[in-house]
Design an enzyme around this catalytic site. Structure first.
Site, PDB file in Angstrom:
ATOM      1  N   CYS A  65       0.813  -1.215   0.000  1.00  0.00           N
ATOM      2  CA  CYS A  65       0.000   0.000   0.000  1.00  0.00           C
ATOM      3  C   CYS A  65       0.848   1.267   0.000  1.00  0.00           C
ATOM      4  O   CYS A  65       0.584   2.203  -0.774  1.00  0.00           O
ATOM      5  CB  CYS A  65      -0.952  -0.011   1.194  1.00  0.00           C
ATOM      6  SG  CYS A  65      -0.174  -0.350   2.786  1.00  0.00           S
ATOM      7  N   HIS A  79      -3.330   6.558   3.895  1.00  0.00           N
ATOM      8  CA  HIS A  79      -1.938   6.749   4.301  1.00  0.00           C
ATOM      9  C   HIS A  79      -1.420   8.094   3.793  1.00  0.00           C
ATOM     10  O   HIS A  79      -1.823   8.574   2.726  1.00  0.00           O
ATOM     11  CB  HIS A  79      -1.040   5.658   3.694  1.00  0.00           C
ATOM     12  CG  HIS A  79      -1.217   4.302   4.292  1.00  0.00           C
ATOM     13  ND1 HIS A  79      -2.033   4.038   5.359  1.00  0.00           N
ATOM     14  CD2 HIS A  79      -0.650   3.099   3.946  1.00  0.00           C
ATOM     15  CE1 HIS A  79      -1.974   2.742   5.656  1.00  0.00           C
ATOM     16  NE2 HIS A  79      -1.142   2.158   4.806  1.00  0.00           N
TER      17      HIS A  79
END
Length: 342
Positions: free
Chosen positions: A128, A241
């Site tokens: 990710c 994120h």
């Protein structure tokens, strides 16, 4: 043509996003089959007016499937991706099991779609943080030639799964009531805290997550000489994120041109107006397909350097969305043929 699609790990956080995205993006499905471990088999999953009964993920479950998207952990992928491929079902794997396998393409469709053409039944999805970071770095690499970068990640708890999200919410409720906070998904309390520890530590002091950022970026960019140093931090944010990056390039960086190439890149949205206090934030990029890039400035410590801030929904671009985009690429480039024409 329509395709029979399976999701392995359908009951998890990424699995739920895969169901939503496949329908939201009108993927040509003749059938969707939801698979999970034996303990989850028999559960019912509902999306809008549709419902499915979860089946156990066994080798035979792939006999009639054309594409299977895996998001059930490395051990499950190691066992079942080759079984899917053996049965003529292309496996798109979200785990780290095959990412560095030289026979398995590691694909970000906006960056290296041609790599998918060499698949032998398995295609890997990147980590990710790597996927989010490259949405900002790749267009700059094309323009200026990326040489090295350092990064500090601010990783949302959803990167650790649905139970981790529930733990943060439970801790916040406990704090509001003046009750003790307990931790099981993380080694320490995550509410009101930062934990500079994502995945296991290696002997060199870096974590596995931090090694992924370098190794996967090299493979995706086709840039074996790339150098990187990353510190990965878990933060008390539910979703999306954020990554602070300091990058050094082969050629001098023009800031106006840097902003232009980012704004033109299909995977990024430029949000960079500090005079108006506009910059990417997790709340703004949760549930968005593009990753936000901002706080762009000439780096004061590096030659040909640029500092930037990148934010992206790791459940989407960092996992489910990238996997669905790979499946769309397979269909568009005729890299998968349905076993039964529907």
């Amino acid at each position: 043509m329509s395709y029979r699609v399976g999701i392995v790990g359908a009951t998890g956080a990424v699995g739920q996003e895969l169901i939503d995205l496949l329908h939201r993006r009108n993927f040509p499905m003749a059938e969707l089959v939801l698979l999970a471990s034996s303990r989850s088999a028999g559960k019912t999953i509902t999306w809008q007016d549709k419902s499915w009964t979860v089946q156990e993920a066994t080798p035979e479950a792939f006999d009639d499937l054309d594409i299977a998207i895996f998001s059930a952990g490395g051990s499950t992928s190691t066992d079942l991706c080759p079984e899917a491929a053996k049965r003529g079902c292309v496996a798109v794997d979200n785990s780290s099991a095959f990412r560095m396998d030289p026979t398995v393409p590691l694909v970000v469709p906006e960056i290296n779609p041609a790599a998918a053409r060499s698949h032998q039944g398995i295609i890997a999805n990147p980590n990710c943080s790597t996927a989010v970071a490259l949405m900002g770095l790749y267009p700059l690499h094309r323009e200026f030639g990326l040489k090295r970068f350092t990064a500090a990640t601010y990783q949302a708890v959803s990167g650790a799964g649905a139970a981790a999200m529930a733990e943060l919410e439970d801790q916040l409720r406990a704090w509001a009531k003046g009750e003790p906070m307990t931790s099981s998904e993380f080694p320490y309390q995550i509410a009101f805290n930062l934990i500079p520890h994502v995945d296991v530590f290696y002997d060199d002091g870096y974590t596995k997550e931090e090694h992924k950022m370098l190794n996967e970026s090299r493979k995706i960019l086709g840039h074996p000489e790339l150098r990187a140093s990353t510190t990965c931090v878990r933060v008390p944010v539910l979703r999306a994120h954020s990554i602070a990056v300091n990058a050094e390039f082969e050629r001098p960086v023009d800031l106006a041109r840097a902003r232009e190439v980012v704004s033109l890149f299909e995977g990024a949205e430029l949000v960079d107006d500090t005079a108006s206090k506009r910059y990417p934030m997790p709340l703004d990029f949760s549930g968005k397909e593009k990753c936000g890039v901002g706080r762009m400035r000439i780096d004061s410590a590096l030659d040909n350097g640029l500092a930037l801030w990148i934010v992206g929904d790791q459940l989407w671009k960092g996992a489910a969305l990238n996997a669905v985009q790979i499946a769309e690429l397979l269909v568009a480039d005729k890299l998968v043929t349905p076993k039964t024409t529907v």
